[in-house]
Scaffold this motif. Structure first.
Motif, PDB file in Angstrom:
ATOM      1  N   ALA A   1      -4.802  -3.410  -5.915  1.00  0.00           N
ATOM      2  CA  ALA A   1      -5.584  -2.191  -5.885  1.00  0.00           C
ATOM      3  C   ALA A   1      -5.648  -1.653  -4.472  1.00  0.00           C
ATOM      4  N   ALA A   2      -5.878  -0.364  -4.371  1.00  0.00           N
ATOM      5  CA  ALA A   2      -5.926   0.290  -3.064  1.00  0.00           C
ATOM      6  C   ALA A   2      -7.186  -0.100  -2.310  1.00  0.00           C
ATOM      7  N   VAL A   3      -7.045  -0.229  -1.025  1.00  0.00           N
ATOM      8  CA  VAL A   3      -8.177  -0.492  -0.149  1.00  0.00           C
ATOM      9  C   VAL A   3      -8.215   0.648   0.845  1.00  0.00           C
ATOM     10  N   SER A   4      -9.277   1.458   0.817  1.00  0.00           N
ATOM     11  CA  SER A   4      -9.311   2.704   1.576  1.00  0.00           C
ATOM     12  C   SER A   4      -9.128   2.516   3.075  1.00  0.00           C
ATOM     13  N   TRP A   5      -9.686   1.461   3.657  1.00  0.00           N
ATOM     14  CA  TRP A   5      -9.559   1.297   5.103  1.00  0.00           C
ATOM     15  C   TRP A   5      -8.130   1.026   5.528  1.00  0.00           C
ATOM     16  N   LEU A   6      -7.289   0.583   4.596  1.00  0.00           N
ATOM     17  CA  LEU A   6      -5.895   0.326   4.945  1.00  0.00           C
ATOM     18  C   LEU A   6      -5.147   1.604   5.280  1.00  0.00           C
ATOM     19  N   SER A   7      -5.604   2.732   4.748  1.00  0.00           N
ATOM     20  CA  SER A   7      -4.920   3.985   5.033  1.00  0.00           C
ATOM     21  C   SER A   7      -5.032   4.360   6.505  1.00  0.00           C
ATOM     22  N   GLU A   8      -5.943   3.743   7.228  1.00  0.00           N
ATOM     23  CA  GLU A   8      -6.100   4.001   8.656  1.00  0.00           C
ATOM     24  C   GLU A   8      -5.112   3.212   9.505  1.00  0.00           C
ATOM     25  N   ILE A   9      -4.471   2.221   8.926  1.00  0.00           N
ATOM     26  CA  ILE A   9      -3.526   1.390   9.664  1.00  0.00           C
ATOM     27  C   ILE A   9      -2.239   2.179   9.894  1.00  0.00           C
ATOM     28  N   LYS A  10      -1.735   2.147  11.092  1.00  0.00           N
ATOM     29  CA  LYS A  10      -0.446   2.771  11.372  1.00  0.00           C
ATOM     30  C   LYS A  10       0.642   1.849  10.851  1.00  0.00           C
ATOM     31  N   LEU A  11       1.718   2.431  10.345  1.00  0.00           N
ATOM     32  CA  LEU A  11       2.786   1.625   9.762  1.00  0.00           C
ATOM     33  C   LEU A  11       3.332   0.601  10.745  1.00  0.00           C
ATOM     34  N   GLY A  17       7.251  -7.466   6.305  1.00  0.00           N
ATOM     35  CA  GLY A  17       7.302  -7.738   4.876  1.00  0.00           C
ATOM     36  C   GLY A  17       6.223  -7.062   4.063  1.00  0.00           C
ATOM     37  N   PHE A  18       5.457  -6.155   4.667  1.00  0.00           N
ATOM     38  CA  PHE A  18       4.430  -5.411   3.957  1.00  0.00           C
ATOM     39  C   PHE A  18       4.707  -3.920   4.046  1.00  0.00           C
ATOM     40  N   TYR A  19       4.224  -3.184   3.046  1.00  0.00           N
ATOM     41  CA  TYR A  19       4.407  -1.741   2.991  1.00  0.00           C
ATOM     42  C   TYR A  19       3.110  -1.121   2.482  1.00  0.00           C
ATOM     43  N   LEU A  20       2.681  -0.037   3.091  1.00  0.00           N
ATOM     44  CA  LEU A  20       1.485   0.692   2.689  1.00  0.00           C
ATOM     45  C   LEU A  20       1.930   1.935   1.927  1.00  0.00           C
ATOM     46  N   SER A  21       1.529   2.039   0.651  1.00  0.00           N
ATOM     47  CA  SER A  21       2.003   3.141  -0.175  1.00  0.00           C
ATOM     48  C   SER A  21       1.514   4.488   0.338  1.00  0.00           C
ATOM     49  N   LYS A  22       2.373   5.478   0.152  1.00  0.00           N
ATOM     50  CA  LYS A  22       2.122   6.846   0.598  1.00  0.00           C
ATOM     51  C   LYS A  22       2.131   7.775  -0.618  1.00  0.00           C
ATOM     52  N   PRO A  23       1.725   9.032  -0.426  1.00  0.00           N
ATOM     53  CA  PRO A  23       1.783   9.980  -1.547  1.00  0.00           C
ATOM     54  C   PRO A  23       3.195  10.049  -2.131  1.00  0.00           C
ATOM     55  N   ASN A  24       3.259  10.132  -3.432  1.00  0.00           N
ATOM     56  CA  ASN A  24       4.499  10.234  -4.206  1.00  0.00           C
ATOM     57  C   ASN A  24       5.307   8.945  -4.285  1.00  0.00           C
ATOM     58  N   ASP A  25       4.825   7.849  -3.707  1.00  0.00           N
ATOM     59  CA  ASP A  25       5.500   6.567  -3.886  1.00  0.00           C
ATOM     60  C   ASP A  25       5.313   6.089  -5.315  1.00  0.00           C
ATOM     61  N   ASN A  26       6.282   5.344  -5.803  1.00  0.00           N
ATOM     62  CA  ASN A  26       6.157   4.692  -7.106  1.00  0.00           C
ATOM     63  C   ASN A  26       6.975   3.406  -7.068  1.00  0.00           C
ATOM     64  N   PHE A  27       6.674   2.505  -7.987  1.00  0.00           N
ATOM     65  CA  PHE A  27       7.330   1.206  -7.979  1.00  0.00           C
ATOM     66  C   PHE A  27       8.836   1.302  -8.221  1.00  0.00           C
ATOM     67  N   TRP A  28       9.263   2.243  -9.035  1.00  0.00           N
ATOM     68  CA  TRP A  28      10.688   2.413  -9.309  1.00  0.00           C
ATOM     69  C   TRP A  28      11.449   2.746  -8.023  1.00  0.00           C
ATOM     70  N   ASP A  29      11.000   3.782  -7.321  1.00  0.00           N
ATOM     71  CA  ASP A  29      11.680   4.201  -6.095  1.00  0.00           C
ATOM     72  C   ASP A  29      11.606   3.131  -5.008  1.00  0.00           C
ATOM     73  N   LEU A  30      10.448   2.488  -4.879  1.00  0.00           N
ATOM     74  CA  LEU A  30      10.320   1.449  -3.857  1.00  0.00           C
ATOM     75  C   LEU A  30      11.175   0.230  -4.183  1.00  0.00           C
ATOM     76  N   SER A  31      11.316  -0.092  -5.471  1.00  0.00           N
ATOM     77  CA  SER A  31      12.185  -1.206  -5.876  1.00  0.00           C
ATOM     78  C   SER A  31      13.636  -0.907  -5.506  1.00  0.00           C
ATOM     79  N   GLU A  32      14.023   0.325  -5.721  1.00  0.00           N
ATOM     80  CA  GLU A  32      15.390   0.711  -5.359  1.00  0.00           C
ATOM     81  C   GLU A  32      15.560   0.717  -3.837  1.00  0.00           C
TER      82      GLU A  32
END
Length: 86
Positions: A1-11, A17-32
């Motif tokens: 689940a999303a954690v709001s304070w994580l959106s403040e972290i710079k990439l 080995g971690f990725y912070l989801s952005k607008p329009n991300d989805n599991f299909w595209d990220l898997s590819e």
């Protein structure tokens, strides 16, 4: 689940080995993008607690090395140290 304070972290501050989801991300595209296998999207979603792989809230911290994950292919978009992958 999303954690709001994580959106403040710079990439660049994310651990390797971690990725912070952005607008329009989805599991299909990220898997590819990260695994060169869009068909593993359901397993990727379930490993992160999502029964519905079409739902990926912005700000969700994803572990790209979840248990049973395919080998990472792409190393951009949130990986702070590409040399440490795999």
């Amino acid at each position: 689940a999303a954690v709001s304070w994580l959106s403040e972290i710079k990439l660049k501050e994310l651990p390797p080995g971690f990725y912070l989801s952005k607008p329009n991300d989805n599991f299909w595209d990220l898997s590819e993008r990260f695994f060169d296998d869009p068909w593993c999207y359901t397993k990727f979603a379930k490993a992160h607690g999502f029964d519905d792989p079409t739902q990926l809230p912005v700000g969700t911290l994803l572990n790209l090395r979840y248990e049973g994950a395919p080998k990472l292919l792409a190393v951009n978009g949130g990986l702070s140290d590409p040399s440490s992958i795999n």
